[in-house]
Motif scaffolding. Sequence first.
Motif, mmCIF file in Angstrom:
data_model
loop_
_atom_site.group_PDB
_atom_site.id
_atom_site.type_symbol
_atom_site.label_atom_id
_atom_site.label_comp_id
_atom_site.label_asym_id
_atom_site.label_seq_id
_atom_site.Cartn_x
_atom_site.Cartn_y
_atom_site.Cartn_z
ATOM 1 N N ASN A 18 0.825 -1.209 0.000
ATOM 2 C CA ASN A 18 0.000 0.000 0.000
ATOM 3 C C ASN A 18 0.859 1.258 0.000
ATOM 4 O O ASN A 18 0.463 2.293 -0.543
ATOM 5 N N SER A 19 2.010 1.173 0.617
ATOM 6 C CA SER A 19 2.958 2.289 0.629
ATOM 7 C C SER A 19 4.323 1.769 0.213
ATOM 8 O O SER A 19 4.725 0.669 0.611
ATOM 9 N N ASN A 20 5.028 2.555 -0.603
ATOM 10 C CA ASN A 20 6.339 2.115 -1.085
ATOM 11 C C ASN A 20 7.477 2.592 -0.193
ATOM 12 O O ASN A 20 8.644 2.502 -0.566
ATOM 13 N N ILE A 21 7.147 3.106 0.975
ATOM 14 C CA ILE A 21 8.165 3.587 1.913
ATOM 15 C C ILE A 21 8.360 2.542 3.012
ATOM 16 O O ILE A 21 7.393 2.094 3.643
ATOM 17 N N ILE A 22 9.606 2.153 3.222
ATOM 18 C CA ILE A 22 9.951 1.167 4.248
ATOM 19 C C ILE A 22 11.038 1.767 5.131
ATOM 20 O O ILE A 22 12.055 2.263 4.628
ATOM 21 N N THR A 23 10.821 1.716 6.426
ATOM 22 C CA THR A 23 11.796 2.230 7.389
ATOM 23 C C THR A 23 12.413 1.061 8.144
ATOM 24 O O THR A 23 11.700 0.143 8.565
ATOM 25 N N THR A 24 13.722 1.091 8.302
ATOM 26 C CA THR A 24 14.416 0.030 9.026
ATOM 27 C C THR A 24 15.185 0.615 10.195
ATOM 28 O O THR A 24 15.637 1.769 10.156
ATOM 29 N N ILE A 25 15.309 -0.197 11.215
ATOM 30 C CA ILE A 25 16.120 0.159 12.383
ATOM 31 C C ILE A 25 17.177 -0.919 12.536
ATOM 32 O O ILE A 25 16.858 -2.108 12.625
ATOM 33 N N TYR A 26 18.427 -0.506 12.538
ATOM 34 C CA TYR A 26 19.551 -1.434 12.596
ATOM 35 C C TYR A 26 20.273 -1.253 13.930
ATOM 36 O O TYR A 26 20.559 -0.126 14.345
ATOM 37 N N TYR A 27 20.547 -2.372 14.591
ATOM 38 C CA TYR A 27 21.210 -2.340 15.894
ATOM 39 C C TYR A 27 22.615 -2.926 15.776
ATOM 40 O O TYR A 27 22.799 -4.023 15.239
ATOM 41 N N GLU A 28 23.591 -2.167 16.266
ATOM 42 C CA GLU A 28 24.949 -2.677 16.320
ATOM 43 C C GLU A 28 25.108 -3.601 17.524
ATOM 44 O O GLU A 28 24.246 -3.663 18.405
ATOM 45 N N SER A 29 26.217 -4.324 17.548
ATOM 46 C CA SER A 29 26.470 -5.227 18.677
ATOM 47 C C SER A 29 26.599 -4.466 19.989
ATOM 48 O O SER A 29 26.325 -4.994 21.061
ATOM 49 N N SER A 30 27.008 -3.202 19.901
ATOM 50 C CA SER A 30 27.140 -2.380 21.106
ATOM 51 C C SER A 30 25.800 -1.861 21.604
ATOM 52 O O SER A 30 25.719 -1.286 22.684
ATOM 53 N N GLY A 31 24.748 -2.041 20.797
ATOM 54 C CA GLY A 31 23.430 -1.571 21.183
ATOM 55 C C GLY A 31 23.028 -0.284 20.506
ATOM 56 O O GLY A 31 21.878 0.150 20.620
ATOM 57 N N LYS A 32 23.952 0.355 19.802
ATOM 58 C CA LYS A 32 23.643 1.597 19.107
ATOM 59 C C LYS A 32 22.731 1.312 17.925
ATOM 60 O O LYS A 32 22.923 0.344 17.195
ATOM 61 N N SER A 33 21.733 2.159 17.716
ATOM 62 C CA SER A 33 20.753 1.935 16.656
ATOM 63 C C SER A 33 20.937 2.942 15.529
ATOM 64 O O SER A 33 21.376 4.077 15.747
ATOM 65 N N HIS A 34 20.603 2.499 14.317
ATOM 66 C CA HIS A 34 20.627 3.351 13.129
ATOM 67 C C HIS A 34 19.322 3.123 12.376
ATOM 68 O O HIS A 34 18.820 1.999 12.310
ATOM 69 N N SER A 35 18.796 4.172 11.801
ATOM 70 C CA SER A 35 17.569 4.053 11.012
ATOM 71 C C SER A 35 17.866 4.395 9.556
ATOM 72 O O SER A 35 18.771 5.186 9.258
#
Length: 384
Positions: A18-35
């Motif tokens: 329905n929407s072509n936008i996908i958001t991801t959240i990535y977690y490093e081994s240290s716990g730091k997150s990236h989107s």
Amino acid sequence: MGSMEQNSNRTFIHDYPNSNIITTIYYESSGKSHSRKYIIHLLGIYPSNVKKTKKTSKNCPEYEIPDNYKVETTLEGYSIICETNYLSNGTVKFVLNWTDSQGIDQYISNNNSASGVAKNFLMLLNKKTRISGTILFGFDISCLIKARKTILMPINRKNSFTTLTSRSQQNKRIKLLAKDIEKESKIILKQQNFDNTKIRYIELEIGDEIVGIDLSEVNLDFTRVRQDAVVCACDEALISRDGYRHLAAISPNLEREYQISNRRNEISKYMETIIPIYNCKIELDNIQNNSNNSSNSSNNNSVNPNFSLTNDQNGFCSYRSIKDLLNTLIPIWKKKSILNIGDNIKLKFGGDGHIVTNKYSHVMFTMCLLNEGDEVLKPEKQYW
């Protein structure tokens, strides 16, 4: 309404398609997150010669690389469009498109890997950072993987079906067609909101020939009963194997001949277990001498002068046990009320024989149940 999926250490938030936008959240081994945000321009397809991402470690998962795939994301402050295209030699061309700080459209490509083209892009910017090609292109996004799996791949057949002369080649082509029809029909029925619906049977008219494709789920009990009925009908009507094959060729609703042959073999093996056939050896030396003496002293015209018993006939005799026959037949007779408790079983034994050659003769002994009345006159009521 959006949904959330997790793949390895990445979480996907989306409402695709329905929407072509996908958001991801990535977690490093240290716990730091990236989107990271993806905008899907072209979903792409998995070709028949699909390639997979390269492993960077032993436990690193592999992902299939789609063809004609285009996705927009960001890297080092630039909005970039990632593309994948399969070349004629089977290799994959990875392309990055972006607009530089001066407003000039730029692109860079690499035929080795997605990580390779990402590395080349960062080198142009004099950046020492690194990024995985799988993450940059979004090859691991599960909702896109599922969507591509439902796409029916175009099949390029070199020869037309009507030009195939081998029956086995035609059968293989029909089986491939049946698989594609079944797969695509499920998608179409789902799109049209037909719940709990499936195609059971399709009939094709190919030239002057009618071909039936059965897509129904196999009911082993029903199939076995139908095949048993065909075996029984062929035996009673003395229809040969070739005769039934020709009949099934013009009537697609009939069971295939090889299926009937397999079922006939299964029945024969089962019958051998409940009513086995035993072999025995009969010495005919004394009988031969007596026969020769009687033929010399008698002028009986019923004896064939060209027939002689030889030692080649010694030891060739097969029989079934009457006990085994009765153990099988009595429950059937009781079920049909032919025999009741307290009835006497009246059996009649008979036999017939004929000379095959001047050296060999066949004699068959049979048994019938006189309690059946006039039914004993039917050939199928004679048991051997």
